[in-house]
Design a protein around this motif. Structure first.
Motif, PDB file in Angstrom:
ATOM      1  N   LYS A 181       0.873  -1.180   0.000  1.00 40.09           N
ATOM      2  CA  LYS A 181       0.000   0.000   0.000  1.00 40.09           C
ATOM      3  C   LYS A 181       0.902   1.219   0.000  1.00 40.09           C
ATOM      4  N   SER A 182       0.882   1.980  -1.084  1.00 41.76           N
ATOM      5  CA  SER A 182       1.816   3.094  -1.252  1.00 41.76           C
ATOM      6  C   SER A 182       1.102   4.435  -1.276  1.00 41.76           C
ATOM      7  N   ASN A 183       1.918   5.497  -1.235  1.00 37.51           N
ATOM      8  CA  ASN A 183       1.429   6.881  -1.309  1.00 37.51           C
ATOM      9  C   ASN A 183       0.410   7.190  -0.215  1.00 37.51           C
ATOM     10  N   VAL A 184       0.743   6.808   1.002  1.00 37.56           N
ATOM     11  CA  VAL A 184      -0.128   7.121   2.134  1.00 37.56           C
ATOM     12  C   VAL A 184       0.499   8.229   2.963  1.00 37.56           C
ATOM     13  N   GLY A 185      -0.305   8.786   3.880  1.00 35.90           N
ATOM     14  CA  GLY A 185       0.166   9.894   4.693  1.00 35.90           C
ATOM     15  C   GLY A 185      -0.133  11.222   4.047  1.00 35.90           C
ATOM     16  N   ALA A 186      -0.013  12.297   4.824  1.00 39.24           N
ATOM     17  CA  ALA A 186      -0.356  13.634   4.332  1.00 39.24           C
ATOM     18  C   ALA A 186       0.505  14.036   3.143  1.00 39.24           C
ATOM     19  N   ASN A 187       1.760  13.621   3.148  1.00 38.33           N
ATOM     20  CA  ASN A 187       2.677  13.989   2.054  1.00 38.33           C
ATOM     21  C   ASN A 187       2.841  12.873   1.030  1.00 38.33           C
ATOM     22  N   ARG A 188       2.064  11.815   1.200  1.00 39.95           N
ATOM     23  CA  ARG A 188       2.086  10.685   0.280  1.00 39.95           C
ATOM     24  C   ARG A 188       3.496  10.126   0.115  1.00 39.95           C
ATOM     25  N   ASN A 189       4.242  10.120   1.205  1.00 39.19           N
ATOM     26  CA  ASN A 189       5.628   9.639   1.150  1.00 39.19           C
ATOM     27  C   ASN A 189       5.852   8.462   2.096  1.00 39.19           C
ATOM     28  N   GLN A 190       4.780   7.719   2.380  1.00 32.86           N
ATOM     29  CA  GLN A 190       4.889   6.537   3.222  1.00 32.86           C
ATOM     30  C   GLN A 190       4.234   5.348   2.509  1.00 32.86           C
ATOM     31  N   ALA A 191       4.602   4.143   2.996  1.00 34.61           N
ATOM     32  CA  ALA A 191       4.044   2.946   2.381  1.00 34.61           C
ATOM     33  C   ALA A 191       4.108   1.787   3.372  1.00 34.61           C
ATOM     34  N   PHE A 192       3.351   0.736   3.035  1.00 34.70           N
ATOM     35  CA  PHE A 192       3.366  -0.488   3.823  1.00 34.70           C
ATOM     36  C   PHE A 192       3.631  -1.656   2.879  1.00 34.70           C
ATOM     37  N   VAL A 193       4.437  -2.605   3.374  1.00 31.67           N
ATOM     38  CA  VAL A 193       4.731  -3.815   2.613  1.00 31.67           C
ATOM     39  C   VAL A 193       4.461  -5.004   3.519  1.00 31.67           C
ATOM     40  N   GLU A 194       3.645  -5.946   3.037  1.00 33.78           N
ATOM     41  CA  GLU A 194       3.307  -7.120   3.840  1.00 33.78           C
ATOM     42  C   GLU A 194       4.016  -8.356   3.274  1.00 33.78           C
ATOM     43  N   PHE A 195       4.764  -9.024   4.155  1.00 32.00           N
ATOM     44  CA  PHE A 195       5.438 -10.266   3.775  1.00 32.00           C
ATOM     45  C   PHE A 195       4.531 -11.458   4.073  1.00 32.00           C
ATOM     46  N   ALA A 196       4.844 -12.576   3.439  1.00 32.97           N
ATOM     47  CA  ALA A 196       4.053 -13.783   3.657  1.00 32.97           C
ATOM     48  C   ALA A 196       4.309 -14.373   5.037  1.00 32.97           C
ATOM     49  N   ASP A 197       5.508 -14.116   5.571  1.00 28.12           N
ATOM     50  CA  ASP A 197       5.885 -14.731   6.846  1.00 28.12           C
ATOM     51  C   ASP A 197       6.508 -13.684   7.761  1.00 28.12           C
ATOM     52  N   LEU A 198       6.281 -13.792   9.067  1.00 29.07           N
ATOM     53  CA  LEU A 198       6.795 -12.837  10.036  1.00 29.07           C
ATOM     54  C   LEU A 198       8.325 -12.787  10.021  1.00 29.07           C
ATOM     55  N   ASN A 199       8.965 -13.946   9.902  1.00 30.44           N
ATOM     56  CA  ASN A 199      10.432 -13.987   9.920  1.00 30.44           C
ATOM     57  C   ASN A 199      11.049 -13.218   8.759  1.00 30.44           C
ATOM     58  N   GLN A 200      10.324 -13.149   7.648  1.00 30.04           N
ATOM     59  CA  GLN A 200      10.838 -12.399   6.498  1.00 30.04           C
ATOM     60  C   GLN A 200      10.869 -10.897   6.803  1.00 30.04           C
ATOM     61  N   ALA A 201       9.825 -10.409   7.476  1.00 29.58           N
ATOM     62  CA  ALA A 201       9.799  -8.997   7.863  1.00 29.58           C
ATOM     63  C   ALA A 201      10.878  -8.702   8.901  1.00 29.58           C
ATOM     64  N   ILE A 202      11.051  -9.622   9.860  1.00 26.79           N
ATOM     65  CA  ILE A 202      12.088  -9.439  10.875  1.00 26.79           C
ATOM     66  C   ILE A 202      13.462  -9.379  10.211  1.00 26.79           C
ATOM     67  N   SER A 203      13.675 -10.212   9.229  1.00 26.94           N
ATOM     68  CA  SER A 203      14.944 -10.233   8.512  1.00 26.94           C
ATOM     69  C   SER A 203      15.242  -8.887   7.862  1.00 26.94           C
ATOM     70  N   MET A 204      14.239  -8.266   7.251  1.00 23.25           N
ATOM     71  CA  MET A 204      14.453  -6.975   6.579  1.00 23.25           C
ATOM     72  C   MET A 204      14.725  -5.865   7.580  1.00 23.25           C
ATOM     73  N   VAL A 205      13.927  -5.789   8.627  1.00 23.92           N
ATOM     74  CA  VAL A 205      14.100  -4.729   9.610  1.00 23.92           C
ATOM     75  C   VAL A 205      15.453  -4.885  10.314  1.00 23.92           C
ATOM     76  N   SER A 206      15.816  -6.106  10.669  1.00 25.59           N
ATOM     77  CA  SER A 206      17.083  -6.349  11.354  1.00 25.59           C
ATOM     78  C   SER A 206      18.274  -6.002  10.465  1.00 25.59           C
ATOM     79  N   TYR A 207      18.154  -6.333   9.199  1.00 27.67           N
ATOM     80  CA  TYR A 207      19.259  -6.070   8.271  1.00 27.67           C
ATOM     81  C   TYR A 207      19.554  -4.577   8.182  1.00 27.67           C
ATOM     82  N   TYR A 208      18.514  -3.763   7.948  1.00 32.69           N
ATOM     83  CA  TYR A 208      18.762  -2.340   7.768  1.00 32.69           C
ATOM     84  C   TYR A 208      19.016  -1.628   9.090  1.00 32.69           C
ATOM     85  N   ALA A 209      18.617  -2.244  10.215  1.00 37.13           N
ATOM     86  CA  ALA A 209      18.909  -1.634  11.502  1.00 37.13           C
ATOM     87  C   ALA A 209      20.387  -1.752  11.856  1.00 37.13           C
ATOM     88  N   SER A 210      21.021  -2.778  11.319  1.00 40.35           N
ATOM     89  CA  SER A 210      22.432  -3.012  11.651  1.00 40.35           C
ATOM     90  C   SER A 210      23.386  -2.700  10.507  1.00 40.35           C
TER      91      SER A 210
END
Length: 400
Positions: free
Chosen positions: A47-76
């Motif tokens: 789901k893209s172009n959300v928020g007042a400035n249309r500069n936010q988005a949401f991405v849903e993965f099929a599995d929770l571990n896949q989302a954790i993998s992405m967030v952990s990767y870019y956090a470190s």
């Protein structure tokens, strides 16, 4: 980012298989989001172009571990997530799935709602509609109608894929000119998906077809086109005739019962059925004859006339699209005179009212207008007063 900052970012949020992305470039499209996220797992929704400035988005993965993998990767990672050279901030969403609030017309289905722009209903035949949509697959059923949006049709295919193919190819396109009458400039198609899945077609006519049921009854009057609107010599649409009249009763100062309507309309032929109802704050009635010719005579004679003297209960008549009313046999608001038992009941009621009427009671206005045939009808209010007042306080009917 410091080590403490990374730890706080990673562990103070509740993990979710939906990832929230911020600081996106203008008009970021789904393909760009997928390209950034697909390396971490299967993406099931965005789901893209959300928020007042249309500069936010949401991405849903099929599995929770896949989302954790992405967030952990870019956090470190020392390399931030980027789209078009712009740094994108990533975190878990507080939602656990993406719900696209689609309108019913956006949810794919096997039935299309088609709006025909720039034409009247009689200018695009159901055969032309069938020809246009059959190019994409077998058309099961078609139902046409008129709404505030204009002339519309429901077109049913066997499956969603065929309907989607037809919509993608025809939406915002025009029907070929050679399929339209010469005086029509163009006919543009606007389409959405209908919530219907299986149309209920009661009979074959110029307004509806079921191509899957060869045994469906045929409305011959409609099939031969006599029910379709036509153009008169002045270019104006001629009203379609029917054996059922729709009556609007104006200035209704006195009660108009089924019996009163039966008396009025029986002067021109046998009335088969009557139904009275309220609509838009006014009293209306449907009166069914056996054929169109009788209905036409009654309409011509009674249009604009008043049931009661003084301009009360004026009749405004038009043809109904109904051809056979489905009414309760005997009630305060409806009658079916085609039933043998009802005929006997009406006759008994008529005899009782006639016996209570004073000798020689007549409505001279009715005698003058209709040759006296219905002056003493038992369905009229019998007068017990030389001034014409009835026991109920209503004047006797006057067809002026």
């Amino acid at each position: 980012m410091s080590s403490s900052g990374q730890t706080q970012f990673r562990y103070t949020q509740t993990p979710s298989k939906v990832v929230h992305l911020r600081n996106l470039p203008w008009e970021c499209v789904e393909e760009e989001l997928i390209d950034l996220c697909k390396r971490f797992g299967k993406i099931v929704n965005t789901k893209s172009n959300v928020g007042a400035n249309r500069n936010q988005a949401f991405v849903e993965f099929a599995d929770l571990n896949q989302a954790i993998s992405m967030v952990s990767y870019y956090a470190s990672s020392s390399e931030p997530a980027q789209i078009r050279g712009k740094t994108v901030y990533i975190q878990y969403s507080n939602r656990h799935e993406i719900v696209n609030n689609q309108s019913p017309g956006d949810v794919p289905g096997n039935v299309l709602l088609v709006t025909f722009e720039g034409v009247e209903s009689h200018e695009v035949s159901i055969d032309v509609i069938h020809l246009v949509f059959s190019a994409f697959g077998f058309v099961h059923k078609i139902a046409t109608f008129e709404k505030a949006a204009g002339f519309q049709a429901l077109v049913q295919f066997s499956d969603v894929e065929t309907a989607s193919a037809a919509r993608n190819a025809l939406d915002s396109r025009s029907i070929p000119r050679y399929l339209l009458p010469e005086h029509v400039g163009s006919c543009n198609l606007r389409m959405s998906y209908s919530a219907h899945t299986d149309l209920n077609i009661k009979f074959q006519s110029h307004r509806s077809r079921d191509y899957t049921n060869p045994y469906l009854p045929v409305n011959h009057t409609a099939m031969d086109g006599s029910m379709q609107p036509a153009l008169g010599a002045d270019g104006k649409k001629v009203e379609s005739q029917s054996n059922v009249l729709l009556g609007l009763i104006e200035n209704m100062q006195y009660a108009v019962t089924v019996d009163v309507l039966h008396t009025v309309f029986s002067a021109y032929g046998a009335v088969q059925k009557i139904a009275i109802f309220e609509k838009n704050g006014s009293t209306q009635a449907l009166i069914q004859y056996s054929d169109i010719a009788t209905a036409a005579i009654a309409k011509e004679a009674l249009e604009g006339h008043c049931i009661y003297d003084g301009g009360y209960c004026k009749l405004r008549l038009s043809y109904s699209r109904h051809t056979d009313l489905n009414v309760k046999a005997f009630s305060d608001k409806s009658r079916d005179y085609t039933l043998p038992d009802l005929s006997l009941m009406v006759a008994q009621k008529a005899a009782g009212v006639s016996a209570s009427a004073p000798a020689g009671w007549q409505n001279p206005q009715v005698q003058t207008q209709y040759g006296g045939g219905y002056g003493g009808s038992p369905y009229m209010y019998p007068s017990s007063d030389p001034n014409g007042a009835s026991p109920s306080g209503h004047p006797p009917p006057y067809y002026g």
